[in-house]
Design a protein around this motif. Structure first.
Motif, PDB file in Angstrom:
ATOM      1  N   UNK A   1     -18.591 -37.881 -59.938  1.00  0.00           N
ATOM      2  CA  UNK A   1     -18.660 -38.161 -61.198  1.00  0.00           C
ATOM      3  C   UNK A   1     -18.455 -39.646 -61.735  1.00  0.00           C
ATOM      4  N   UNK A   2     -19.278 -39.949 -62.719  1.00  0.00           N
ATOM      5  CA  UNK A   2     -18.870 -41.398 -63.185  1.00  0.00           C
ATOM      6  C   UNK A   2     -20.156 -42.472 -62.925  1.00  0.00           C
ATOM      7  N   UNK A   3     -20.822 -42.161 -61.589  1.00  0.00           N
ATOM      8  CA  UNK A   3     -21.756 -43.117 -61.421  1.00  0.00           C
ATOM      9  C   UNK A   3     -23.190 -42.335 -61.175  1.00  0.00           C
ATOM     10  N   UNK A   4     -24.102 -43.085 -61.453  1.00  0.00           N
ATOM     11  CA  UNK A   4     -25.503 -42.360 -61.048  1.00  0.00           C
ATOM     12  C   UNK A   4     -26.690 -42.900 -62.187  1.00  0.00           C
ATOM     13  N   UNK A   5     -27.749 -43.027 -61.702  1.00  0.00           N
ATOM     14  CA  UNK A   5     -29.007 -43.292 -62.473  1.00  0.00           C
ATOM     15  C   UNK A   5     -30.051 -41.846 -62.662  1.00  0.00           C
ATOM     16  N   UNK A   6     -30.163 -41.722 -63.707  1.00  0.00           N
ATOM     17  CA  UNK A   6     -30.840 -40.484 -63.987  1.00  0.00           C
ATOM     18  C   UNK A   6     -32.218 -40.368 -63.515  1.00  0.00           C
TER      19      UNK A   6
ATOM     20  N   UNK B   1     -32.421 -37.888 -59.642  1.00  0.00           N
ATOM     21  CA  UNK B   1     -32.678 -36.628 -59.198  1.00  0.00           C
ATOM     22  C   UNK B   1     -34.334 -36.427 -58.888  1.00  0.00           C
ATOM     23  N   UNK B   2     -35.059 -37.145 -59.609  1.00  0.00           N
ATOM     24  CA  UNK B   2     -36.536 -37.154 -59.300  1.00  0.00           C
ATOM     25  C   UNK B   2     -36.605 -37.731 -58.135  1.00  0.00           C
TER      26      UNK B   2
ATOM     27  N   UNK C   1     -30.527 -32.894 -54.254  1.00  0.00           N
ATOM     28  CA  UNK C   1     -31.621 -33.742 -54.939  1.00  0.00           C
ATOM     29  C   UNK C   1     -30.656 -34.830 -55.654  1.00  0.00           C
ATOM     30  N   UNK C   2     -29.658 -34.411 -56.389  1.00  0.00           N
ATOM     31  CA  UNK C   2     -28.934 -35.185 -57.085  1.00  0.00           C
ATOM     32  C   UNK C   2     -28.216 -36.174 -56.255  1.00  0.00           C
TER      33      UNK C   2
ATOM     34  N   UNK D   1     -43.072 -29.380 -57.407  1.00  0.00           N
ATOM     35  CA  UNK D   1     -41.390 -29.519 -57.502  1.00  0.00           C
ATOM     36  C   UNK D   1     -40.996 -29.743 -58.989  1.00  0.00           C
ATOM     37  N   UNK D   2     -42.094 -29.659 -60.049  1.00  0.00           N
ATOM     38  CA  UNK D   2     -41.657 -29.894 -61.315  1.00  0.00           C
ATOM     39  C   UNK D   2     -40.500 -29.290 -61.705  1.00  0.00           C
ATOM     40  N   UNK D   3     -40.280 -27.937 -61.525  1.00  0.00           N
ATOM     41  CA  UNK D   3     -39.285 -27.201 -61.958  1.00  0.00           C
ATOM     42  C   UNK D   3     -37.922 -27.770 -61.402  1.00  0.00           C
ATOM     43  N   UNK D   4     -37.921 -28.194 -60.134  1.00  0.00           N
ATOM     44  CA  UNK D   4     -36.837 -28.616 -59.440  1.00  0.00           C
ATOM     45  C   UNK D   4     -36.371 -30.035 -60.048  1.00  0.00           C
ATOM     46  N   UNK D   5     -37.269 -30.666 -60.490  1.00  0.00           N
ATOM     47  CA  UNK D   5     -37.033 -32.088 -61.160  1.00  0.00           C
ATOM     48  C   UNK D   5     -36.314 -31.781 -62.569  1.00  0.00           C
ATOM     49  N   UNK D   6     -36.973 -30.888 -63.391  1.00  0.00           N
ATOM     50  CA  UNK D   6     -36.253 -30.584 -64.591  1.00  0.00           C
ATOM     51  C   UNK D   6     -34.730 -30.161 -64.238  1.00  0.00           C
ATOM     52  N   UNK D   7     -34.541 -29.269 -63.480  1.00  0.00           N
ATOM     53  CA  UNK D   7     -33.289 -28.523 -63.339  1.00  0.00           C
ATOM     54  C   UNK D   7     -32.422 -29.619 -62.719  1.00  0.00           C
TER      55      UNK D   7
END
Lengths: 336, 346, 510
Positions: free
Chosen positions: B265-270, B273-274, B255-256, B48-54
Motif C-alpha cells: 500500500x501507499x505507492x503506485x501509479x494508476x 495496472x494497464x 497486473x497491479x 484484455x479490456x475487462x482485465x484492465x478495468x478490473x
C-alpha cells in the motif's frame, strides 16, 4: 458478579468454544433433519456412514490447515498450498510404475519440502510479504504441475498407492490416521519444544523476539517447509483417493478451505496465538457443512454460498468490534 | 508535483515495465512475422479490456493496503446475470444498469464489513468470492449464449484507427476508466486520502480524514469496476457462464504488481495496472504465435515476471530504508528504534 | 491573569472501569505561555489530554475555550475547534509529500481539482514561519525524525486557533533538535499561542516552560510558576515524598574486580560507529555518554550483534569474535535491554511468564524445552525479586505499566544469567518511582558481580550508577572519565569540545 457467571464469561472468551459450538450446531442440525446421518454400519470389516465419510474427506483439509495454522501464527499466509498439492500429486503418480512406490511417495514429499523452502526463502530471507511471495508459486505451480503431467489427467491403478487415500485400517479410513499423525506431530512440536513459544513470539513482535535471541528467519523458513510438506501429504491423500493427478483441478481452492478452518479455529490472521485443536475442529466443521448440504439434496454448486455466509458469520463473532457493538445494544436494551 | 521525468525510486518500476513491454514486443516482432502490426497491438487491448478495468479498480484497494479477491467472481456473476436477464428479454441498458448496481452494492457491503467490524479483507473478500460464484449457480449452471441485438451490436462494433485496424467499444471504456482513475488518484481529495491510508491508516484518522468512508468507497469502486469489467467481458464473450475466468483475481493482482502498485500500500501509479495487463498480454500473444508451446507456459512466464517485479519492489524498499538510515547517520540521526521498526516488506 | 485565559478546564472527572483516572482536575492555559503538564505515569496526564482532544468523553466537568463552552467528541472535532495535538509518534503519512502532509484534509482546490502549485507554495510559506527550508515535494520519509516532527507541528500550528498540545514530542530528538524545537515553541509563544507541553525531561521543563501543572493519582496537586518552583519540590510534588538533591548524587561504591568481562578493540561500522575501544570489568558499571546519534546505541548494537561490525575485535571473557548475532551474544552471556521497549522489548500478546523465559529458552535452543513448572518457578522468582506489580504471571505483558514492563525485560535477561548486561535507556518513559527502583537494581546487580554497560540521555542517572563514563561524539570515542570527575559539567564539556580533552582525565580502562 457471581463466580459462575465469571467462569461462564471466561469460557465465552476462550476461542475454542466457537468452532466447537459451530460443529455441535451443524451436527445437531443433522440429528434432526438428516435421517440416518449418525448411522454407522460395518461392511467388510470397515465402518461406513456419513460421519466416517466426513472424517475421510476432511483429512486433506485438516492436514493442510494444520500447516497453515503455523504459517498464520507467524502472521503469514500460504496461498500456494493448492498448487503444491497438485504438483505433489502429479509427481507421485507420474513416478508410479517408474520407481518403487516408496520412492514415488518420498519424491512427492521432497517436492513439497522444496516448495516450502522456496516460499520460506522468499519470505524469510528476501523479506517479501507472505501473500505476495506465495502468490508466485500459486500462479506458477499449476503450470509446473501441467508440465509434469504433460497437460493430461494422469491415472493409476496401483493398489498400494490407493490405500493411502482409500484404504481402511482398523476399520477406519487410513487417511484419518495420517491426519492424526500430522496433528500429533505438530502438537508435539508446539507443546514439547519451544517452537510454540518462538512462533507466538515472532508472530506477535518480530523485533523483540529477535532481540531476545530467537531467530525469526529460521522459524519462518521452518513453518513454510512444514506447510509445504503438509500440502504434499494432502496431495498424496487426494491423488490416491481419486487415483489420478489433475493439474488443473486437484486441490482447487483448498487454500481457502484451509484458511477458513484456521480462522474458524480461533487463530487470528494477525498472527500470535495459535490453536491446533481449533484448526482441526474448524476443518471438520467445514467438511460437515459440505456433507450436510450434499445430504440435504441442495445442488452441490450452491455450497459456496453457504460457506461464504458461514465465513462471514464466524469472523463477525470473532471480531471484538462486532461483539462490542452487540454488547452495547444489549446494555441499552437492559437499561431501557 | 509537476511531471518530472527524472528516474527515481518511485517510478523505476513503471519505467521497467515500459521497457519490458518494448523488449517483449520487439522480441515478438523479430521472431514472428505478422507480430508487428497495429492489429496485434490493438488486440492486446481488445482481448484484455475487462482485465484492465478490473485491475484498475483493484489498484485503489491495494493502495490502501487492502485486497479484493472477489473481482473475478463478480465478473462471472455479472456475465451470468446479464445473460439471464437478456434471455428474459429485458432492455440491454437496463441490464447494464442493474449489473453496475450489483457491483456497487456488493463492493460496498464488503467494504462495510471490513471497515465496521475490523475484519480481515482477505477473509471478507474470500467469502465474497465464494458468494458471487455460488450465487450465479442459483441462476443457472449452464452457459447461456447472448443473442440480444444491442449486445451483439456493441460487441461487433469496430472503431477504425490507423487504416483498417480497429479497436472495440470495450477498449474505449477501459481507457476511459484508466484516465478517470489517474485523475482521481492525483487530483481529488479522495485519491490522496487513499494514498494516505496506505501510508499510515492511524495517521490518516488523526489527520481528520474520513477513513471509514474512504475504506468503504475503495471497495465500492473495486466492486463497480468488477461489474463494469463484467459487462465488457460479456460483450467480448457474448455468453454468461459461472465458470468464466476462474483464478482471474490472481491475474489482476499480478497486473497491479507488474505495474508497480506496491502491495503493502501507499505507492503506485494508476496507469500501472494497464501496463501490467499489456505485459502479460504480450507474453500470451508470443506463446500463441510460437505455436508449439502449451498455454500453461503463459502462466509460468507471468509467474516468473511476477517474481522479478516483486523482487524489484523489494530491492527498492530496502534501498529506501538504507538511504534513510545513512542520511540519518550523516545528518541528525533518528532514534535507533525508528530505523529498526519492522522492515516494511513489499 | 484572567484576561488572557485561553483554555479552562474545570472540575474534570473521568472514571474507567475500576480506575478513577481523573477526579476534579482544573487546568488553565493562558495566551502566550508554555505550560508543562507533569506527573508520574498513571497520574492522569494522558487522560486529561485525551479528554481535552476528544478521545475520551469526560464524566463530569466543563471545558471552555476562549470563554465558550466546548465539547469535543472526537480528535477531529477538537481539531476543528482549534485544539491541535502533536504526539510522540509522528502521525503523518511517510509516503506522501511534505506539502500533502501539511494540507491533506483541507487541500486548496481549483475548479474541483487539487491545486498542487498553490499547495506547494503555501507549504513553503508555512514552513518558513518555523524557520524550515525543505523541498516540500519530497516524500516525508526522506527526512529525519526531527524534521518530520517539525512538519507535524507546522500542520498543527496552521490548524490551531491558539491551543497547541505537544505530547512528549522530544522523546526521540537529540539536544540540538530539541533546541530547534524550543526555538519554534518560543516563536509561537511570542505570537500569542498557548502551548501545553508534556515531557518526562525535567531539564526541558525548566528550559522552556512558564508554568507547571502537576497531577498525581488523577488529582490536581497544583499550578506553579516554573521560575518559583525548585526541581526538588517539583519532583517531590510528583512522587509525593520528600526528595532530596543528595538522592541523585549517591555515588556507587566501587565493587569491581580486575577481571575483564568484555572488551572491544577498534570496533567499527561504517556510517554508524568509528573505532571504539573499551572494556568492562566484572562488577563494573560503565556508562556510554553522548548525544543521540553519537554512536552510543549503535555501539551497543554492535556488541549484541544486531548490526555487524566492519572491523575490529570483540572479546567476551577469553573468546574473541569477528562477527556477532543476538543468539550468539546471549549464549556468550550478554543481555541487552533495547532503547525502544515497545518495539524491541516486550512481546505484547504473550504473558509475563513467557516474556521472562523467552531469552533463556532461545539460549537453550528450540528442542531443549523448559518445562512449564520450571518456567513458573523462574517467573515467580523474578516477579518477587524485581517487585513486578501484577495480579498474576499469566497476565499479558501489555497490561502492565511502562515501569513494570521494563522490569519484566530486565527479568528476561537476568534469567539467562548473563555476565554482561547492556542497558540502553533503561528508565526512559517510565515514572519517577520506578526509575529509582531500576537504578537501585543496577547498583545491586553490579555489586553481585554483573558487568553493566549503561546508556542514558539523563547524565545524572549515569553519574549515579556508573564507575566510569566513556564519552562518544559524532560516532567517535572522545574520552573517558571516572571518579569525582564525573559531573554533568565535565561530561557536557567533553561532548561539546570533543577529542582535545582526552588526556586531562584519568583513564582507568585500557
Amino acid at each position: 458478579m457471581s463466580s459462575i457467571r465469571k467462569r461462564a464469561a471466561s469460557i465465552m472468551h476462550t476461542k475454542i468454544i466457537w468452532p466447537i459450538t459451530a460443529l455441535a450446531a451443524i451436527l445437531l442440525f443433522n440429528l434432526f433433519f438428516v435421517p440416518g446421518f449418525f448411522n454407522i454400519e460395518i461392511k467388510n470389516g470397515h465402518l461406513f456412514g456419513s460421519l466416517i465419510d466426513i472424517l475421510n474427506r476432511a483429512a486433506p483439509i485438516m492436514v493442510i490447515a494444520i500447516g497453515m495454522t503455523l504459517v498464520i501464527a507467524k502472521e503469514g499466509i500460504d496461498i500456494s498450498v493448492g498448487s503444491v498439492l497438485a504438483i505433489a500429486g502429479a509427481v507421485a503418480i507420474s513416478l508410479l510404475g517408474v520407481v518403487p512406490l516408496w520412492l514415488a511417495i518420498v519424491a512427492a514429499l521432497i517436492v513439497g519440502v522444496l516448495c516450502g523452502l522456496w516460499n520460506g526463502l522468499l519470505i524469510a530471507y528476501l523479506g517479501i510479504q507472505p501473500m505476495v511471495g506465495t502468490l508466485i508459486l500459486m500462479t506458477v505451480g499449476r503450470g509446473i504441475a501441467q508440465l509434469i503431467t504433460e497437460g493430461k489427467v494422469l491415472t493409476t491403478d496401483d493398489k498400494a498407492f490407493g490405500f493411502i487415500g482409500k484404504g481402511f485400517f482398523l476399520g477406519l479410513p487410513f487417511s484419518i490416521f495420517i491426519a492424526a499423525f500430522v496433528f500429533l506431530f505438530v502438537l508435539y512440536l508446539k507443546k514439547r519444544t519451544a517452537l510454540g513459544l518462538f512462533l507466538e513470539a515472532t508472530g506477535t513482535n518480530k523485533i523483540s523476539s529477535e532481540y531476545a535471541g530467537v531467530e525469526p528467519r529460521k522459524i519462518y523458513l521452518f513453518v513454510y517447509i512444514v506447510c509445504g510438506l503438509c500440502a504434499a501429504i494432502a496431495g498424496l491423500l487426494v491423488s490416491s483417493n481419486i487415483s489420478s493427478a489433475d493439474a488443473n483441478n486437484a486441490g482447487l481452492w483448498i487454500e481457502l478451505d484451509a484458511i477458513l478452518a484456521v480462522v474458524i479455529g480461533g487463530t487470528s490472521m494477525r498472527g500470535g496465538r495459535f490453536f491446533l485443536a481449533g484448526t482441526v475442529i474448524g476443518a471438520l466443521f467445514i467438511q460437515s457443512l459440505t456433507t450436510t448440504i450434499y445430504s440435504m439434496g441442495v445442488p452441490p454448486e450452491r455450497i459456496m454460498v453457504v460457506k461464504a455466509i458461514v465465513v462471514i458469520v464466524v469472523s463477525l463473532m470473532q471480531s471484538d468490534r462486532f461483539r462490542r457493538v452487540f454488547q452495547q445494544k444489549n446494555k441499552q436494551a437492559v437499561a431501557g | 508535483m509537476k511531471l518530472n521525468l527524472r528516474i527515481n525510486q518511485n517510478n523505476i518500476i513503471i519505467l521497467s515495465t515500459l521497457l519490458l513491454i518494448i523488449l517483449l514486443y520487439g522480441a515478438g516482432s523479430v521472431l514472428y512475422t505478422g507480430f508487428f502490426t497495429w492489429q496485434v497491438f490493438f488486440n492486446l487491448f481488445i482481448d484484455n479490456a475487462y482485465l484492465i478495468i478490473v485491475a484498475t479498480g483493484l489498484a485503489f484497494v491495494i493502495i490502501t493496503g487492502g485486497i479484493d479477491l472477489s473481482v473475478a467472481s463478480v465478473v462471472a456473476f455479472v456475465s451470468v446475470v446479464s445473460a439471464a436477464l437478456l434471455q428474459e428479454g429485458m432492455n440491454a441498458y437496463a441490464v447494464m444498469a442493474i449489473c453496475l448496481l450489483i457491483g456497487i452494492l456488493f463492493g460496498a457491503a464488503q467494504g462495510y464489513l471490513i471497515q465496521r467490524f475490523d475484519l480481515h479483507p482477505w477473509i471478507v473478500t474470500l467469502a465474497g468470492m465464494f458468494l458471487a460464484r455460488g450465487a450465479s449457480y442459483f441462476i443457472t449452471t449452464q452457459s447461456i449464449v447472448i443473442e440480444n441485438a444491442t449486445y451483439t451490436a456493441i460487441s461487433k462494433f469496430k472503431i477504425n484507427l490507423v487504416g483498417s485496424n480497429f479497436i472495440s467499444v470495450s477498449v474505449v471504456i477501459a481507457l476511459a476508466v484508466v484516465a478517470i482513475a489517474i485523475y482521481v488518484a492525483k487530483y481529488t481529495e479522495f485519491g490522496r486520502a487513499v494514498f494516505a491510508i496506505g501510508g499510515s491508516e492511524r495517521s490518516a484518522v488523526l489527520m481528520g480524514l474520513p477513513v471509514p468512508r474512504i475504506t468503504v468507497l475503495v471497495y465500492t469502486i473495486s466492486g463497480f469496476c468488477s461489474a463494469l469489467g463484467g459487462i465488457v467481458f460479456t460483450f467480448y464473450m457474448l455468453s454468461g457462464y459461472n465458470l468464466h475466468l476462474m483464478g482471474m483475481e490472481m491475474d489482476a493482482i499480478a497486473a497491479c504488481v507488474i505495474g508497480g502498485i506496491l502491495l503493502t500500500g501507499g505507492f503506485g501509479y494508476l496507469v500501472g495496472p494497464l501496463l501490467g495487463v499489456i505485459c502479460s498480454g504480450i507474453i500470451q500473444t508470443i506463446v500463441m504465435y510460437q505455436g508449439t508451446l502449451s498455454s500453461w507456459w503463459t502462466k509460468i512466464a507471468v509467474g516468473f515476471l511476477l517474481f522479478l517485479f516483486i523482487l524489484l519492489q523489494r530491492v527498492i524498499v530496502i534501498r529506501r530504508q538504507r538511504r534513510r538510515i545513512i542520511s540519518h547517520a550523516a545528518g541528525k540521526p533518528a532514534p535507533n528504534g525508528g530505523d529498526r521498526r519492522a522492515p516494511a516488506s513489499v | 491573569m484572567n484576561g488572557n485565559v485561553l483554555l479552562k478546564m474545570d472540575d474534570v472527572s473521568k472514571t474507567f472501569p475500576g480506575v478513577k483516572a481523573l477526579s476534579g482536575v482544573n487546568f488553565t492555559l493562558r495566551k502566550g505561555e508554555v505550560h508543562a503538564l507533569m506527573g508520574e505515569n498513571g497520574a492522569g496526564k494522558s487522560t486529561l489530554i485525551k479528554v481535552l482532544t476528544g478521545v475520551h468523553a469526560m464524566d463530569k466537568g466543563v471545558v471552555k475555550l476562549n470563554g465558550r463552552l466546548i465539547t469535543a467528541k472526537s480528535p477531529q472535532e477538537a481539531q476543528m475547534l482549534g485544539i491541535s495535538t502533536v504526539y510522540q509518534e509522528i502521525n503523518l503519512c511517510p509516503n506522501l509529500s511534505v506539502a500533502e502532509n501539511l494540507y491533506i484534509g483541507r487541500v486548496p482546490k481549483r475548479r474541483g481539482s487539487i491545486d498542487w502549485k498553490r499547495m506547494n507554495e503555501d507549504s513553503e510559506r508555512l514552513l518558513k514561519r518555523l524557520n524550515l527550508n525543505l523541498d516540500v515535494k519530497q516524500p516525508l520519509s526522506d527526512f529525519s525524525v526531527a524534521i518530520q516532527q517539525m512538519v507535524a507541528i507546522a500542520r498543527a500550528v496552521d490548524m490551531s486557533s491558539g491551543v497547541l498540545i505537544l505530547d512528549e514530542p522530544t522523546s526521540s530528538l537529540d539536544n540540538q533538535e530539541v533546541q530547534q524545537l524550543f526555538d519554534v515553541m518560543r516563536k509561537l509563544r511570542d505570537e500569542g499561542m498557548g502551548i501545553v507541553f508534556v515531557t518526562h525531561f525535567l531539564d526541558q521543563v525548566y528550559d522552556i516552560t512558564d508554568r507547571i501543572t502537576i497531577l498525581r493519582n488523577g488529582a490536581l496537586v497544583g499550578e506553579y510558576e516554573t521560575s518559583k518552583l525548585s526541581k526538588s519540590s517539583l519532583v517531590s510534588n510528583m512522587i509525593g515524598r520528600e526528595w532530596r538533591e543528595e538522592d541523585e548524587h549517591r555515588k556507587k561504591e566501587q565493587s569491581y574486580t580486575s577481571e575483564v568481562t568484555m572488551s572491544t578493540q577498534a570496533l567499527t561500522r561504517a556510517g554508524s560507529v568509528k573505532p571504539v575501544s573499551l572494556s568492562v570489568k566484572k562488577g563494573e558499571v560503565v556508562g556510554l555518554a553522548g548525544l543521540l546519534g553519537s554512536g552510543r546505541s549503535e555501539f551497543a548494537n554492535l556488541i549484541f550483534g544486531i548490526d555487524q561490525s566492519d572491523s575490529g575485535i570483540l572479546t567476551l571473557g577469553s573468546e574473541t569474535f569477528q562477527s556477532m548475532n543476538p543468539k550468539k551474544a546471549i549464549r556468550k552471556g550478554v543481555g541487552f535491554c533495547p532503547e525502544d521497549r515497545k518495539v524491541a522489548g516486550i512481546v505484547g500478546e504473550l504473558t509475563i511468564r513467557e516474556n521472562i523465559v523467552l531469552a533463556l529458552q532461545a539460549k537453550k535452543g528450540i528442542f531443549n524445552y523448559i518445562p512449564l513448572k520450571k518456567q513458573q518457578e523462574i517467573a515467580r522468582k523474578f516477579i518477587e525479586l524485581l517487585r513486578i506489580k501484577t495480579p498474576s504471571m499469566e497476565q499479558r505483558i501489555d497490561n502492565l505499566s511502562g515501569g513494570n514492563q521494563q522490569k519484566v525485560i530486565l527479568a528476561r535477561w537476568l534469567a539467562t544469567e548473563p555476565s554482561l548486561l547492556i542497558l540502553d535507556e533503561p528508565t526512559r518513559g517510565i515514572d519517577v518511582g520506578s526509575k529509582g527502583e531500576i537504578r537501585k537494581l543496577i547498583l545491586d546487580l553490579a555489586k553481585s558481580g554483573l558487568s553493566i554497560l549503561i546508556i542514558s540521555s539523563e547524565l545524572q542517572e549515569m553519574i549515579e550508577c556508573a564507575d566510569r563514563i566513556v564519552v562518544l561524539r559524532d560516532r567517535m570515542q572522545v574520552g573517558e572519565i571516572s571518579g569525582d570527575h564525573m559531573t554533568e559539567t565535565n561530561i557536557m564539556k567533553m561532548i561539546a569540545e570533543g577529542g582535545g580533552s582526552h588526556e586531562q582525565y584519568s583513564q582507568t580502562g585500557s
